[in-house]
Design a protein around this motif. Sequence first.
Motif, PDB file in Angstrom:
ATOM      1  N   LEU A 160       0.825  -1.203   0.000  1.00  0.00           N
ATOM      2  CA  LEU A 160       0.000   0.000   0.000  1.00  0.00           C
ATOM      3  C   LEU A 160       0.862   1.257   0.000  1.00  0.00           C
ATOM      4  N   VAL A 161       1.847   1.307   0.903  1.00  0.00           N
ATOM      5  CA  VAL A 161       2.717   2.478   0.987  1.00  0.00           C
ATOM      6  C   VAL A 161       3.501   2.650  -0.308  1.00  0.00           C
ATOM      7  N   GLY A 162       4.026   1.535  -0.846  1.00  0.00           N
ATOM      8  CA  GLY A 162       4.771   1.615  -2.093  1.00  0.00           C
ATOM      9  C   GLY A 162       3.920   2.141  -3.240  1.00  0.00           C
ATOM     10  N   GLY A 163       2.675   1.662  -3.332  1.00  0.00           N
ATOM     11  CA  GLY A 163       1.795   2.126  -4.395  1.00  0.00           C
ATOM     12  C   GLY A 163       1.439   3.591  -4.260  1.00  0.00           C
ATOM     13  N   VAL A 164       1.099   4.023  -3.049  1.00  0.00           N
ATOM     14  CA  VAL A 164       0.716   5.431  -2.826  1.00  0.00           C
ATOM     15  C   VAL A 164       1.880   6.364  -3.101  1.00  0.00           C
ATOM     16  N   LEU A 165       3.070   6.051  -2.533  1.00  0.00           N
ATOM     17  CA  LEU A 165       4.216   6.932  -2.707  1.00  0.00           C
ATOM     18  C   LEU A 165       4.687   6.975  -4.153  1.00  0.00           C
ATOM     19  N   THR A 166       4.714   5.811  -4.813  1.00  0.00           N
ATOM     20  CA  THR A 166       5.190   5.762  -6.199  1.00  0.00           C
ATOM     21  C   THR A 166       4.274   6.542  -7.123  1.00  0.00           C
ATOM     22  N   GLN A 167       2.963   6.398  -6.930  1.00  0.00           N
ATOM     23  CA  GLN A 167       2.027   7.035  -7.844  1.00  0.00           C
ATOM     24  C   GLN A 167       1.817   8.517  -7.530  1.00  0.00           C
ATOM     25  N   SER A 168       1.897   8.911  -6.255  1.00  0.00           N
ATOM     26  CA  SER A 168       1.621  10.301  -5.901  1.00  0.00           C
ATOM     27  C   SER A 168       2.878  11.166  -5.846  1.00  0.00           C
TER      28      SER A 168
END
Length: 481
Positions: free
Chosen positions: A166-174
């Motif tokens: 979750l953290v990886g997806g949020v940080l990478t995309q935002s």
Amino acid sequence: MTRTGPDGARTTAEAPAARASRVILALACAAQFMVVLDVSVVNVALPSIQASLGFAATDLPWVAGAYTLAFAGFLLLGGRLADLYGTRRVLVAGLALFTVPSLIGGLATTPALLIAARAAQGVGAAVLAPATLTVLTTTFPEGPRRTRALAVWTAVSLAGGAAGNLVGGVLTQSLSWRWILLINVPIGAAALALTGRLPAARRRTGRAARLDLPGAATATAGLALLAYGIMQAGPRGWDDPVTAAALAAAALLLAAFALIETRLARDPLIPPRLFRIRAVSAGNAVMLLAGACFQVPMWYFLTLYMQDVLHYTALETGLGFLPHTLLTMIVGLRATPRLMRRVDDRALVIAGALVAAAGFLWQSRITADGGYLSAVLGPAVLMSVGGGLLNTPLTATVTSGVTERDAGAASGLMNTAKQVGGALGLAALTAAVADHAPTPPSLADAYGDAFLIMAVMLLAIAAASLALPPRRDPAAADTPR
């Protein structure tokens, strides 16, 4: 001195000690969260990292592999350091070894620098992870207070694995993939500030202990080569000369390590007396099997299913793991400690394994046209509840009956069992389902087979848990707080 009033309430004289305990628990959990988060946080960011730094496809797996390899290889050494040099000193060193490479990796401009930073992070994690458990087992005596502390630590550990995606997806995309590493810097700095609240190491009496350098060298090299050989078995095959040579060398080095520990070392990394404790020997065997399901493989195959078959984006995949994170925290923090005050730990481990097995069996029925509710959320409930019921009593078991002088070694052994179990499990499962076409229906069948194998393994865990010692007095954990 701790006192209670007529109504059972604690007096103000106890307040400073209680506050210090909460600070120690917060420090241990923050450090452990970083360590576990970085196992999985890079998964959904790999395509972005490849495009940004120009990674070759064959080198990209080392972004994750360098961390895992160093982590597994140095864990036994990291666990013993706290026993010999003091938990506070080792925590500070581990936090620095983890935080500084996180900054370097987040600013890396070449593939080689990023891989080197990830390997250095793994060394820091190997020093840090056993120390976080050691500081809890030496701060909280066996009983309800340790149970609550271990429940929080275990829930944070499990949630870190789920939250990594979750953290990886949020940080990478935002923001950028770089923030999956840079986020560790403020957390590590805050944790370093809290280390001043830890008690100073007690002065040793008797002869000075010495670090077992031959044991450290053979254990580190043997486990690193074992992890490397297992990692190479996936792309190269088990009969490849590189894979076979790595595994053969690992077997020789680990045999040499066993000889050193049992016959030659004055202060061994893993004192043989630990294995005479039934909770340690049987508990770590169960922990090895549990790691082969929960530590890496579950997140790995779920990530692939959501991205390769259901075609979720990085952010959608991360959000898809949110129920796993929340349920793990709720069960691990609220339900399990209460149950442990009334139910024998061995019974909880068995019950958790059976509930999780049902969840993995449900997960094995995935299809290419499955919806989120039936293909992910439904199984997540059973898998997360089962994992939450299993992990805290198992952690309490493998750290029980251990004296303070061996607490670090016991913590390192437990973490090693978990990490090596995860590496072995992932390698075996990927090899078992490797023969499939790159189409959604075929991929869904292959990933379903992996979950079916994990369900069978959880049944084996339930059976193996019968060898765990029962708690001496289950009701003793229900003493007044």
